[in-house]
Design a protein around this motif. Structure first.
Motif, PDB file in Angstrom:
ATOM      1  N   GLY A  38       0.687  -1.150  -0.013  1.00 59.25           N
ATOM      2  CA  GLY A  38      -0.043  -0.073   0.086  1.00 59.25           C
ATOM      3  C   GLY A  38       0.821   1.141   0.055  1.00 59.25           C
ATOM      4  N   LEU A  39       2.019   1.231   0.776  1.00 54.41           N
ATOM      5  CA  LEU A  39       2.940   2.279   0.771  1.00 54.41           C
ATOM      6  C   LEU A  39       3.524   2.591  -0.566  1.00 54.41           C
ATOM      7  CD1 LEU A  39       4.310   4.450   2.742  1.00 54.41           C
ATOM      8  CD2 LEU A  39       6.020   2.442   3.121  1.00 54.41           C
ATOM      9  N   LEU A  40       4.049   1.487  -1.068  1.00 60.12           N
ATOM     10  CA  LEU A  40       4.688   1.837  -2.529  1.00 60.12           C
ATOM     11  C   LEU A  40       3.547   2.310  -3.576  1.00 60.12           C
ATOM     12  CD1 LEU A  40       6.914  -1.468  -2.465  1.00 60.12           C
ATOM     13  CD2 LEU A  40       7.517   0.817  -2.092  1.00 60.12           C
ATOM     14  N   VAL A  41       2.617   1.706  -3.583  1.00 57.39           N
ATOM     15  CA  VAL A  41       1.367   1.994  -4.549  1.00 57.39           C
ATOM     16  C   VAL A  41       1.003   3.610  -4.429  1.00 57.39           C
ATOM     17  CG1 VAL A  41      -0.561   1.605  -5.821  1.00 57.39           C
ATOM     18  CG2 VAL A  41       0.660  -0.526  -5.202  1.00 57.39           C
ATOM     19  N   GLY A  42       0.867   3.840  -2.954  1.00 56.91           N
ATOM     20  CA  GLY A  42       0.329   5.445  -2.519  1.00 56.91           C
ATOM     21  C   GLY A  42       1.344   6.238  -3.201  1.00 56.91           C
ATOM     22  N   ILE A  43       2.611   5.736  -3.001  1.00 63.01           N
ATOM     23  CA  ILE A  43       3.673   6.971  -3.302  1.00 63.01           C
ATOM     24  C   ILE A  43       3.822   7.220  -4.648  1.00 63.01           C
ATOM     25  CG2 ILE A  43       6.310   7.533  -3.534  1.00 63.01           C
ATOM     26  CD1 ILE A  43       6.507   5.668  -0.863  1.00 63.01           C
ATOM     27  N   ILE A  44       3.714   5.971  -5.432  1.00 63.07           N
ATOM     28  CA  ILE A  44       3.827   5.984  -7.161  1.00 63.07           C
ATOM     29  C   ILE A  44       2.591   6.942  -7.569  1.00 63.07           C
ATOM     30  CG2 ILE A  44       3.670   4.578  -9.052  1.00 63.07           C
ATOM     31  CD1 ILE A  44       5.246   2.411  -7.588  1.00 63.07           C
ATOM     32  N   VAL A  45       1.187   6.641  -7.081  1.00 60.53           N
ATOM     33  CA  VAL A  45       0.277   7.124  -7.729  1.00 60.53           C
ATOM     34  C   VAL A  45       0.187   8.438  -7.252  1.00 60.53           C
ATOM     35  CG1 VAL A  45      -2.309   7.280  -7.847  1.00 60.53           C
ATOM     36  CG2 VAL A  45      -1.315   5.065  -7.743  1.00 60.53           C
ATOM     37  N   GLY A  46       0.508   9.059  -6.146  1.00 58.37           N
ATOM     38  CA  GLY A  46       0.522  10.184  -5.537  1.00 58.37           C
ATOM     39  C   GLY A  46       1.412  11.191  -6.602  1.00 58.37           C
ATOM     40  N   VAL A  47       2.600  10.633  -6.788  1.00 61.46           N
ATOM     41  CA  VAL A  47       3.639  11.424  -7.562  1.00 61.46           C
ATOM     42  C   VAL A  47       3.084  11.451  -8.935  1.00 61.46           C
ATOM     43  CG1 VAL A  47       5.844  11.143  -8.681  1.00 61.46           C
ATOM     44  CG2 VAL A  47       5.659  10.742  -6.447  1.00 61.46           C
ATOM     45  N   VAL A  48       2.510  10.484  -9.514  1.00 58.57           N
ATOM     46  CA  VAL A  48       1.672  10.501 -10.957  1.00 58.57           C
ATOM     47  C   VAL A  48       0.625  11.346 -11.195  1.00 58.57           C
ATOM     48  CG1 VAL A  48       0.443   9.232 -12.658  1.00 58.57           C
ATOM     49  CG2 VAL A  48       2.452   8.096 -11.474  1.00 58.57           C
ATOM     50  N   VAL A  49      -0.058  11.641  -9.990  1.00 61.35           N
ATOM     51  CA  VAL A  49      -1.157  12.796  -9.994  1.00 61.35           C
ATOM     52  C   VAL A  49      -0.622  13.989 -10.004  1.00 61.35           C
ATOM     53  CG1 VAL A  49      -3.284  13.326  -8.628  1.00 61.35           C
ATOM     54  CG2 VAL A  49      -3.009  10.989  -8.977  1.00 61.35           C
ATOM     55  N   ALA A  50       0.560  14.249  -8.960  1.00 59.72           N
ATOM     56  CA  ALA A  50       1.144  15.400  -8.984  1.00 59.72           C
ATOM     57  C   ALA A  50       1.578  15.858 -10.203  1.00 59.72           C
ATOM     58  CB  ALA A  50       2.106  15.322  -7.820  1.00 59.72           C
ATOM     59  N   LEU A  51       2.196  14.879 -10.933  1.00 59.97           N
ATOM     60  CA  LEU A  51       2.831  15.274 -12.594  1.00 59.97           C
ATOM     61  C   LEU A  51       1.624  15.877 -13.219  1.00 59.97           C
ATOM     62  CD1 LEU A  51       5.461  12.486 -12.881  1.00 59.97           C
ATOM     63  CD2 LEU A  51       6.018  15.070 -12.972  1.00 59.97           C
ATOM     64  N   LEU A  52       0.518  15.047 -13.395  1.00 59.52           N
ATOM     65  CA  LEU A  52      -0.727  15.438 -14.271  1.00 59.52           C
ATOM     66  C   LEU A  52      -1.037  16.722 -13.672  1.00 59.52           C
ATOM     67  CD1 LEU A  52      -2.358  11.717 -14.520  1.00 59.52           C
ATOM     68  CD2 LEU A  52      -0.826  13.082 -16.153  1.00 59.52           C
ATOM     69  N   ALA A  53      -1.078  17.009 -12.475  1.00 62.68           N
ATOM     70  CA  ALA A  53      -1.706  18.161 -12.214  1.00 62.68           C
ATOM     71  C   ALA A  53      -0.638  19.310 -12.177  1.00 62.68           C
ATOM     72  CB  ALA A  53      -2.134  18.363 -10.473  1.00 62.68           C
ATOM     73  N   GLY A  54       0.577  19.223 -12.747  1.00 60.43           N
ATOM     74  CA  GLY A  54       1.480  20.253 -13.028  1.00 60.43           C
ATOM     75  C   GLY A  54       2.213  20.712 -11.682  1.00 60.43           C
ATOM     76  N   VAL A  55       2.335  19.833 -10.555  1.00 61.73           N
ATOM     77  CA  VAL A  55       2.906  20.179  -9.369  1.00 61.73           C
ATOM     78  C   VAL A  55       4.448  19.808  -9.710  1.00 61.73           C
ATOM     79  CG1 VAL A  55       3.372  19.528  -6.903  1.00 61.73           C
ATOM     80  CG2 VAL A  55       0.827  20.058  -7.998  1.00 61.73           C
ATOM     81  N   ARG A  56       5.395  20.484  -9.095  1.00 62.15           N
ATOM     82  CA  ARG A  56       6.707  20.122  -9.487  1.00 62.15           C
ATOM     83  C   ARG A  56       7.098  19.125  -8.535  1.00 62.15           C
ATOM     84  NH1 ARG A  56      11.737  21.694  -6.948  1.00 62.15           N
ATOM     85  NH2 ARG A  56      10.622  23.109  -5.657  1.00 62.15           N
ATOM     86  N   ILE A  57       7.816  18.104  -8.988  1.00 56.36           N
ATOM     87  CA  ILE A  57       8.151  16.865  -8.034  1.00 56.36           C
ATOM     88  C   ILE A  57       9.642  17.134  -7.441  1.00 56.36           C
ATOM     89  CG2 ILE A  57       8.630  14.508  -8.024  1.00 56.36           C
ATOM     90  CD1 ILE A  57       5.772  15.214  -8.937  1.00 56.36           C
ATOM     91  N   SER A  58       9.520  16.875  -6.221  1.00 54.84           N
ATOM     92  CA  SER A  58      10.624  17.299  -5.235  1.00 54.84           C
ATOM     93  C   SER A  58      10.788  16.182  -4.523  1.00 54.84           C
ATOM     94  CB  SER A  58      10.711  18.607  -4.919  1.00 54.84           C
ATOM     95  OG  SER A  58       9.594  18.617  -3.655  1.00 54.84           O
ATOM     96  N   PRO A  59      12.129  15.949  -3.830  1.00 60.43           N
ATOM     97  CA  PRO A  59      11.991  14.931  -2.589  1.00 60.43           C
ATOM     98  C   PRO A  59      11.094  15.029  -1.506  1.00 60.43           C
ATOM     99  CG  PRO A  59      14.380  15.697  -3.433  1.00 60.43           C
ATOM    100  CD  PRO A  59      13.403  16.410  -4.170  1.00 60.43           C
ATOM    101  N   ILE A  60      11.064  16.434  -1.136  1.00 60.83           N
ATOM    102  CA  ILE A  60       9.913  16.933  -0.159  1.00 60.83           C
ATOM    103  C   ILE A  60       8.563  16.386  -0.449  1.00 60.83           C
ATOM    104  CG2 ILE A  60       8.983  18.555   1.177  1.00 60.83           C
ATOM    105  CD1 ILE A  60      11.473  17.974   2.087  1.00 60.83           C
ATOM    106  N   LEU A  61       8.148  16.321  -1.754  1.00 60.27           N
ATOM    107  CA  LEU A  61       6.908  16.048  -2.184  1.00 60.27           C
ATOM    108  C   LEU A  61       6.585  14.381  -2.058  1.00 60.27           C
ATOM    109  CD1 LEU A  61       3.984  16.772  -3.142  1.00 60.27           C
ATOM    110  CD2 LEU A  61       4.940  16.773  -5.573  1.00 60.27           C
TER     111      LEU A  61
END
Length: 276
Positions: A181-204
């Motif tokens: 669950g943790l791994l899938v949550g991180i991956i999907v969260g990052v993908v949605v952030a990319l689609l939403a135009g949010v800059r990906i950073s280690p903090i995110l």
């Protein structure tokens, strides 16, 4: 040969098609309802959150007090707080909520202030976040991480099995499910952030880890409360899931964590503090 003996050699079936179908349909309906409120914003978000938070608190009160009526006044407090925030009077809404929690605590029933705060993390927390400039992507990321964590944990836990996570609290949850669950949550969260135009950073990415972990903690907390009161589900409202609280328990805690992180980092602009 007995039926039991005949079945001993059969492989374990981790998934039941009927259960999966019921869960999928219920999840799709709830997701559509939540996403409609998130995308439209404003009063539409308020209506969705009032419905969800009120049912959530209703189930909590019924579970912990065997009756909804002792908690009805606190549900009304929750509704008033969300309405005030939606109208732009954030401090009035927060003051009403704080007063409700204080009064609930004064009744000397520990479950009342805890239940009100638990429901408020969901309803008030997401309402506050959605009203800010980056509210939509922030809410979508929170929803995505929580939903993906729940789905990943379910499938990884059923497919892999293995050692139990906290059997005294939730007998079915496994370490495999928690990690999956943790791994899938991180991956999907990052993908949605990319689609939403949010800059990906280690903090995110770290925030996605935090939200996923918070979601699982919320799930475990509700499981502990249900065992404390001898209940399997919060209610039978949602086919395949039990009660609405069983479906959004993790979202409540994750939303609360998102608000705290956003406030610590961005002050009044919760979404910017969370994402940037």
């Amino acid at each position: 040969m007995t039926a039991a003996a005949a079945g001993e050699g059969r492989p374990r079936r981790p998934f039941d098609i009927g259960e999966l179908t019921a869960r999928a349909i219920s999840a799709a309906v709830l997701a559509a309802f939540a996403l409609a409120g998130a995308f439209v914003g404003g009063w539409a978000t308020a209506v969705v959150l009032i419905v969800v938070a009120s049912v959530f608190h209703f189930e909590w009160s019924t579970l912990t007090e065997r009756s909804f009526w002792p908690g009805v006044v606190f549900t009304l407090t929750l509704i008033a707080a969300i309405l005030a925030i939606a109208a732009g009077a954030e401090w009035i809404g927060l003051t009403v909520l704080a007063a409700g929690i204080v009064v609930a605590a004064a009744t000397l029933n520990t479950w009342r202030p805890v239940g009100l705060l638990y429901a408020a993390m969901l309803g008030v927390g997401l309402m506050l976040m959605r009203l800010t400039e980056l509210g939509l992507p922030a809410v979508l990321i929170v929803l995505a991480v929580v939903w993906a964590t729940d789905t990943g944990a379910f499938f990884a836990g059923r497919a892999i099995g293995g050692p139990k996570l906290l059997p005294a609290v939730s007998p079915k949850k496994t370490w495999a499910g928690a990690i999956g669950g943790l791994l899938v949550g991180i991956i999907v969260g990052v993908v949605v952030a990319l689609l939403a135009g949010v800059r990906i950073s280690p903090i995110l990415v770290l925030i996605c880890v935090l939200l996923s972990a918070a979601s699982q903690i919320g799930d475990l907390f509700e499981s502990w409360v249900k065992r404390r009161f001898g209940a399997k589900d919060a209610s039978n409202l949602v086919p395949g899931h039990g009660g609405l609280m069983d479906r959004v328990d993790g979202l409540a805690v994750a939303s609360g964590v998102a608000v705290v992180v956003g406030w610590l980092h961005g002050g009044g602009d919760l979404a910017a503090g969370l994402l940037l």
